[in-house]
Design a protein around this motif. Structure first.
Motif, PDB file in Angstrom:
ATOM      1  N   VAL A 121       6.247  -1.980  10.587  1.00  0.00           N
ATOM      2  CA  VAL A 121       6.269  -1.498   9.012  1.00  0.00           C
ATOM      3  C   VAL A 121       5.064  -1.679   8.448  1.00  0.00           C
ATOM      4  O   VAL A 121       4.465  -0.966   7.678  1.00  0.00           O
ATOM      5  N   GLU A 122       4.532  -2.991   8.499  1.00  0.00           N
ATOM      6  CA  GLU A 122       3.355  -3.386   7.560  1.00  0.00           C
ATOM      7  C   GLU A 122       2.396  -2.655   8.025  1.00  0.00           C
ATOM      8  O   GLU A 122       1.204  -2.113   7.148  1.00  0.00           O
ATOM      9  N   ARG A 123       2.097  -2.286   9.312  1.00  0.00           N
ATOM     10  CA  ARG A 123       1.024  -1.459   9.486  1.00  0.00           C
ATOM     11  C   ARG A 123       1.202  -0.248   9.160  1.00  0.00           C
ATOM     12  O   ARG A 123      -0.017   0.295   8.591  1.00  0.00           O
ATOM     13  N   ALA A 124       2.226   0.506   9.166  1.00  0.00           N
ATOM     14  CA  ALA A 124       2.296   1.913   8.858  1.00  0.00           C
ATOM     15  C   ALA A 124       1.934   1.638   7.290  1.00  0.00           C
ATOM     16  O   ALA A 124       1.379   2.832   6.885  1.00  0.00           O
ATOM     17  N   VAL A 125       2.595   0.768   6.468  1.00  0.00           N
ATOM     18  CA  VAL A 125       2.299   0.799   5.107  1.00  0.00           C
ATOM     19  C   VAL A 125       0.799   0.620   4.914  1.00  0.00           C
ATOM     20  O   VAL A 125       0.081   1.131   3.988  1.00  0.00           O
ATOM     21  N   ARG A 126       0.065  -0.438   5.508  1.00  0.00           N
ATOM     22  CA  ARG A 126      -1.427  -0.591   5.403  1.00  0.00           C
ATOM     23  C   ARG A 126      -2.017   0.742   5.499  1.00  0.00           C
ATOM     24  O   ARG A 126      -3.062   1.005   5.079  1.00  0.00           O
ATOM     25  N   GLU A 127      -1.695   1.523   6.628  1.00  0.00           N
ATOM     26  CA  GLU A 127      -2.423   2.860   6.930  1.00  0.00           C
ATOM     27  C   GLU A 127      -2.257   3.697   5.831  1.00  0.00           C
ATOM     28  O   GLU A 127      -3.120   4.630   5.503  1.00  0.00           O
ATOM     29  N   TRP A 128      -0.908   3.896   5.408  1.00  0.00           N
ATOM     30  CA  TRP A 128      -0.544   5.224   4.486  1.00  0.00           C
ATOM     31  C   TRP A 128       0.067   4.950   3.268  1.00  0.00           C
ATOM     32  O   TRP A 128       0.103   5.885   2.118  1.00  0.00           O
ATOM     33  N   GLY A 129       0.553   3.680   3.001  1.00  0.00           N
ATOM     34  CA  GLY A 129       1.210   3.459   1.702  1.00  0.00           C
ATOM     35  C   GLY A 129       2.549   3.854   1.750  1.00  0.00           C
ATOM     36  O   GLY A 129       3.166   3.400   0.715  1.00  0.00           O
ATOM     37  N   ARG A 130       3.049   4.610   2.649  1.00  0.00           N
ATOM     38  CA  ARG A 130       4.325   5.010   2.648  1.00  0.00           C
ATOM     39  C   ARG A 130       4.924   5.307   4.141  1.00  0.00           C
ATOM     40  O   ARG A 130       3.902   5.453   4.959  1.00  0.00           O
ATOM     41  N   ILE A 131       6.109   5.466   4.276  1.00  0.00           N
ATOM     42  CA  ILE A 131       6.850   6.282   5.541  1.00  0.00           C
ATOM     43  C   ILE A 131       7.576   7.143   5.124  1.00  0.00           C
ATOM     44  O   ILE A 131       8.563   6.993   4.620  1.00  0.00           O
ATOM     45  N   LEU A 175      12.978   1.419   4.892  1.00  0.00           N
ATOM     46  CA  LEU A 175      13.816   1.842   3.880  1.00  0.00           C
ATOM     47  C   LEU A 175      12.957   1.709   2.487  1.00  0.00           C
ATOM     48  O   LEU A 175      12.882   2.536   1.605  1.00  0.00           O
ATOM     49  N   PRO A 176      12.507   0.326   1.930  1.00  0.00           N
ATOM     50  CA  PRO A 176      11.834   0.217   0.840  1.00  0.00           C
ATOM     51  C   PRO A 176      10.479   1.128   0.672  1.00  0.00           C
ATOM     52  O   PRO A 176      10.143   1.381  -0.521  1.00  0.00           O
ATOM     53  N   HIS A 177       9.961   1.817   2.052  1.00  0.00           N
ATOM     54  CA  HIS A 177       8.620   2.287   1.891  1.00  0.00           C
ATOM     55  C   HIS A 177       8.988   3.954   1.896  1.00  0.00           C
ATOM     56  O   HIS A 177       7.778   4.651   2.255  1.00  0.00           O
ATOM     57  N   ILE A 178      10.359   4.378   2.206  1.00  0.00           N
ATOM     58  CA  ILE A 178      10.451   5.727   2.341  1.00  0.00           C
ATOM     59  C   ILE A 178      10.682   6.432   0.963  1.00  0.00           C
ATOM     60  O   ILE A 178      11.643   6.065   0.455  1.00  0.00           O
ATOM     61  N   PRO A 179       9.970   7.154   0.480  1.00  0.00           N
ATOM     62  CA  PRO A 179      10.139   7.951  -0.725  1.00  0.00           C
ATOM     63  C   PRO A 179      11.158   8.687  -0.763  1.00  0.00           C
ATOM     64  O   PRO A 179      11.853   9.314   0.331  1.00  0.00           O
ATOM     65  N   LYS A 180      11.811   9.184  -1.701  1.00  0.00           N
ATOM     66  CA  LYS A 180      12.700  10.469  -2.190  1.00  0.00           C
ATOM     67  C   LYS A 180      12.378  11.609  -1.201  1.00  0.00           C
ATOM     68  O   LYS A 180      11.195  11.840  -1.442  1.00  0.00           O
ATOM     69  N   GLY A 181      13.193  12.140  -0.606  1.00  0.00           N
ATOM     70  CA  GLY A 181      12.956  13.249   0.273  1.00  0.00           C
ATOM     71  C   GLY A 181      12.467  13.082   1.756  1.00  0.00           C
ATOM     72  O   GLY A 181      12.511  13.874   2.654  1.00  0.00           O
TER      73      GLY A 181
END
Length: 294
Positions: A121-131, A175-181
């Motif tokens: 999850v940390e890798r994905a957030v570093r790559e994109w800032g969100r999931i 979940l903390p990195h999944i935006p509304k939608g």
């Protein structure tokens, strides 16, 4: 009256009986006869996931590869997991994503380990800032025709930790990195409803995935995150020759008389991830080849 056909003919899909084939787990795409179809020559995207960021477990082959390909052709970037020994398979999935013009990130990861899930999850957030999309697809099974007495604690632990612990940890951490939608899509199975006796432990986890999906969906609905699942029937993937003792009649028991190809599963995941499914949550999309669901 027009002579134009109302619908295009469907491609002919392989039907059993198949050659008997045995592989060591986790199984490989190349030796399979017939070869699985992931949509390489058939899936056409239409921008339904444009610029979305997707995390997908078990993306090296089978349903995971088909979903990664479809997501990419719909405009999504894809970060996917594979076991360390599946690097060659993962490279092919990454190639398909990149050929679609999207970013592919292949991550060796054993989702049985909480810390590896955290790093993913940390890798994905570093790559994109969100999931935007999390697809919990990785799974383990091993048939035991001799029944419960043959299911060792080691096997039981591996099935539960892969199929349930990984999904739980990744959903909680993402979940903390999944935006509304955004959305979470889990892979359950027809086994959740119609368990095969020789897949008792696997079927048990698939039932739990259906329950988890519907419970979590209600929990996060107010946050604007949707949670759904796909329940495939028999699908022709490397897991089959690697975990079942008899491949010759695989899928023959379904009303359609054959197993699905991975490409036939991917559109369900695309739909659930897209804005077209914006009012759909806590649902199970059954793609079982006609097996009635109670």
């Amino acid at each position: 009256m027009s002579d134009t056909p109302r619908s295009q003919p469907q491609p002919r899909r392989p039907e059993p009986d198949f050659p008997q084939q045995d592989q060591e787990h986790p199984g490989w795409t190349g030796p399979m006869d017939p070869p699985p179809d992931h949509g390489e020559d058939s899936y056409r995207g239409s921008g339904r996931l444009q610029d979305r960021k997707a995390v997908l477990t078990g993306g090296d082959s089978g349903i995971g590869r088909a979903v990664a390909l479809a997501f990419a052709r719909e405009g999504a970037d894809v970060l996917f997991t594979h076991l360390p020994e599946e690097g060659e398979e993962a490279a092919e999935t990454a190639r398909l994503v990149r050929d679609a013009g999207r970013t592919a990130v292949a991550v060796p990861c054993d989702i049985r380990e909480e810390e590896q899930c955290r790093r993913l999850v940390e890798r994905a957030v570093r790559e994109w800032g969100r999931i935007d999309i999390l697809v919990n697809n990785a799974a383990y099974q091993m048939a035991q025709p001799d029944g419960i007495a043959a299911i060792t604690t080691e096997q039981f632990d591996r099935v539960v930790r892969t199929n349930l612990y990984g999904m739980f940890w990744l959903s909680k951490m993402a979940l903390p990195h999944i935006p509304k939608g955004g959305s979470i899509i889990n892979t359950t199975s027809v086994q959740a409803y119609r368990p095969s006796p020789d897949l008792l432990d696997y079927a048990m986890t698939k039932g739990a995935i259906a329950t988890f999906t519907q419970g979590l969906a209600q929990m996060v609905a107010a946050d604007g995150v949707r949670v759904n699942a796909v329940a495939p029937g028999p699908v022709w993937t490397p897991l089959i020759p690697a975990t079942l003792p008899d491949t010759t009649e695989f899928g023959k028991q379904s009303p359609l008389g054959r197993p699905a190809q991975p490409a036939e599963m991917a559109p369900a995941y695309v739909f659930l991830a897209s804005s077209e499914a914006s009012y759909i949550t806590a649902e199970i999309v059954n793609a079982t080849g006609g097996s009635p669901i109670p």
